[in-house]
Design a protein around this motif. Sequence first.
Motif, short mmCIF file in Angstrom:
data_model
loop_
_atom_site.label_atom_id
_atom_site.label_comp_id
_atom_site.label_asym_id
_atom_site.label_seq_id
_atom_site.Cartn_x
_atom_site.Cartn_y
_atom_site.Cartn_z
N THR A 31 44.16 47.63 30.74
CA THR A 31 43.29 46.47 30.57
C THR A 31 43.10 46.20 29.09
O THR A 31 43.69 46.88 28.25
CB THR A 31 41.93 46.71 31.28
N LEU A 159 33.14 46.80 35.44
CA LEU A 159 32.09 45.85 35.81
C LEU A 159 30.67 46.44 35.80
O LEU A 159 29.69 45.70 35.65
CB LEU A 159 32.40 45.29 37.20
N LEU A 193 32.63 44.14 49.81
CA LEU A 193 32.00 44.90 48.72
C LEU A 193 31.27 46.07 49.37
O LEU A 193 30.22 45.89 49.99
CB LEU A 193 31.02 44.00 47.94
N GLY A 221 37.34 38.35 43.89
CA GLY A 221 37.42 36.91 44.04
C GLY A 221 36.54 36.41 45.19
O GLY A 221 35.83 35.40 45.06
N HIS A 255 20.44 38.09 38.62
CA HIS A 255 21.17 39.37 38.59
C HIS A 255 22.36 39.20 37.65
O HIS A 255 23.03 38.17 37.66
CB HIS A 255 21.63 39.72 40.00
N ASN A 258 28.14 38.61 36.12
CA ASN A 258 29.27 37.96 35.46
C ASN A 258 28.76 36.68 34.82
O ASN A 258 28.15 35.84 35.49
CB ASN A 258 30.35 37.65 36.52
O1 UT7 Z 1 26.88 42.58 41.70
C1 UT7 Z 1 27.27 41.68 42.70
C2 UT7 Z 1 28.63 41.80 43.07
N1 UT7 Z 1 29.69 41.66 42.14
C3 UT7 Z 1 30.05 40.47 41.59
O2 UT7 Z 1 29.36 39.50 41.59
C4 UT7 Z 1 31.45 40.39 41.03
C5 UT7 Z 1 32.12 39.11 41.42
N2 UT7 Z 1 33.48 39.00 40.98
C6 UT7 Z 1 33.82 38.84 39.66
O3 UT7 Z 1 32.95 38.80 38.80
C7 UT7 Z 1 35.27 38.64 39.31
O4 UT7 Z 1 36.02 38.52 40.49
C8 UT7 Z 1 35.86 39.80 38.44
C9 UT7 Z 1 35.25 39.73 37.03
C10 UT7 Z 1 35.57 41.14 39.06
C11 UT7 Z 1 37.38 39.62 38.31
O5 UT7 Z 1 37.69 38.36 37.76
P1 UT7 Z 1 38.74 37.40 38.49
O6 UT7 Z 1 38.89 36.21 37.63
O7 UT7 Z 1 38.28 37.17 39.89
O8 UT7 Z 1 40.07 38.24 38.44
P2 UT7 Z 1 41.02 38.66 39.67
O9 UT7 Z 1 40.43 39.82 40.38
O10 UT7 Z 1 41.37 37.43 40.46
O11 UT7 Z 1 42.30 39.12 38.91
C12 UT7 Z 1 43.11 38.20 38.15
C13 UT7 Z 1 44.28 38.97 37.57
C14 UT7 Z 1 45.04 39.79 38.60
O12 UT7 Z 1 46.42 39.77 38.22
P3 UT7 Z 1 47.46 38.79 38.97
O13 UT7 Z 1 47.37 39.18 40.43
O14 UT7 Z 1 46.95 37.40 38.72
O15 UT7 Z 1 48.74 39.12 38.31
C15 UT7 Z 1 44.53 41.19 38.42
O16 UT7 Z 1 45.47 42.18 38.77
O17 UT7 Z 1 43.81 39.91 36.60
C16 UT7 Z 1 44.27 41.24 36.94
N3 UT7 Z 1 43.21 42.19 36.58
C17 UT7 Z 1 43.09 42.70 35.36
N4 UT7 Z 1 43.80 42.54 34.23
C18 UT7 Z 1 43.40 43.22 33.14
C19 UT7 Z 1 42.20 42.66 37.36
N5 UT7 Z 1 41.42 43.49 36.67
C20 UT7 Z 1 41.95 43.54 35.42
C21 UT7 Z 1 41.59 44.21 34.24
N6 UT7 Z 1 42.33 44.02 33.13
N7 UT7 Z 1 40.50 45.02 34.17
#
Ligand code: UT7
Length: 328
Positions: A31, A159, A193, A221, A255, A258
Amino acid sequence: MPLYKATIAATASYLPEKVVTNHDLTKTLDTSHEWIFDRSGISSRHIAADDEPASAMGIKAVRKLLEKHPINPADIDLIIVPTSTPDMVFPATACIIQSAIGATNAGVFDLSAACSGYVFSINTAAVFIESGKYKNVLVVATEKYSTILNWQDRSTAFLFGDAANATLLTRAEEGHGIIAMHGGTDGGKPELLCIPAGGSKNPVTAETVKNRMSTVHMKGGDVYKNAVPRFTETIEAVIAKAGLRKEDIALIIPHQANIRIIKTVAKELGMSADKFMVNLEHYANTSSASIGLALEEALAAGRIRTGDYVVLSAFGAGFSWGSTLIRW
Ligand code: UT7
């Protein structure tokens, strides 16, 4: 009609000493600081020591609260501990905190509502006070997510952070206090979750340990897509229940999961993002502790004045969501 109104008398937080930055995470995870910061607004988080369980952090938060707002612990009627990381499955972490702080007359329980735990606990405390049954209720949100994360999973490890917050509720003076509350649940897809193992559905076995099933599993997502409309819905609902308009609200303390979720919710509501308290950059998502942490900072920064209408709002696993509206 309630006999009394409840209000927040004081709040204090505890953050463990150790700080882990995004750069630190790049040493063990595929990352980058840029990816994490752009996608979430997080740059670092605090991590508790090995010998510092959730109860120890909660006790430290209560001690800070009692310095700020002295009250005889024997006068605390009830302690509610929202946590997803209790010291043990039982007894309740609230019992350990009760004994350490000398709350000799308190009934206590833990409350399981993940990131919605603070708001659900504040609302529960308020109802006990409104009914006249209890006068002083202590909410101790304490979370040690570092023990339930899969540190090899780059999609969840960045996170969350560890922290505790103690909040004392008591009877409000005329014209102040909690005036509306709202809550909602959709338990249709708990797998989006969850911690799949360690409970009665999937007891711990060598197999569950090998597959890291006792750690947080999240479809980020899907959680994101549910968080935005639910936050929007619950904030609108609590404002409507209080008979107010969005323009009447001085500050919303959501909360802290993000920055993108918070900004999108502000947009959906047609409200300025400046009206939302944000402090997740240095703490990450501290689950049930996050709103208390942000509330304490908002108060210290002078962002809340007497007479202001303030909304506390949460969304988390379950899915569960809810809000509290307070006239400060
Ligand atoms: O507390 C209450 C509950 N939790 C939340 O509210 C969290 C809600 N979700 C989020 O905040 C977001 O979904 C995250 C911040 C966790 C992730 O952001 P995202 O924009 O939804 O990313 P994603 O999971 O769709 O991943 C996008 C890409 C993926 O690669 P591909 O498939 O597009 O090639 C992931 O593999 O980013 C990749 N990825 C990473 N890359 C670098 C996922 N985690 C990482 C990472 N570093 N740590």
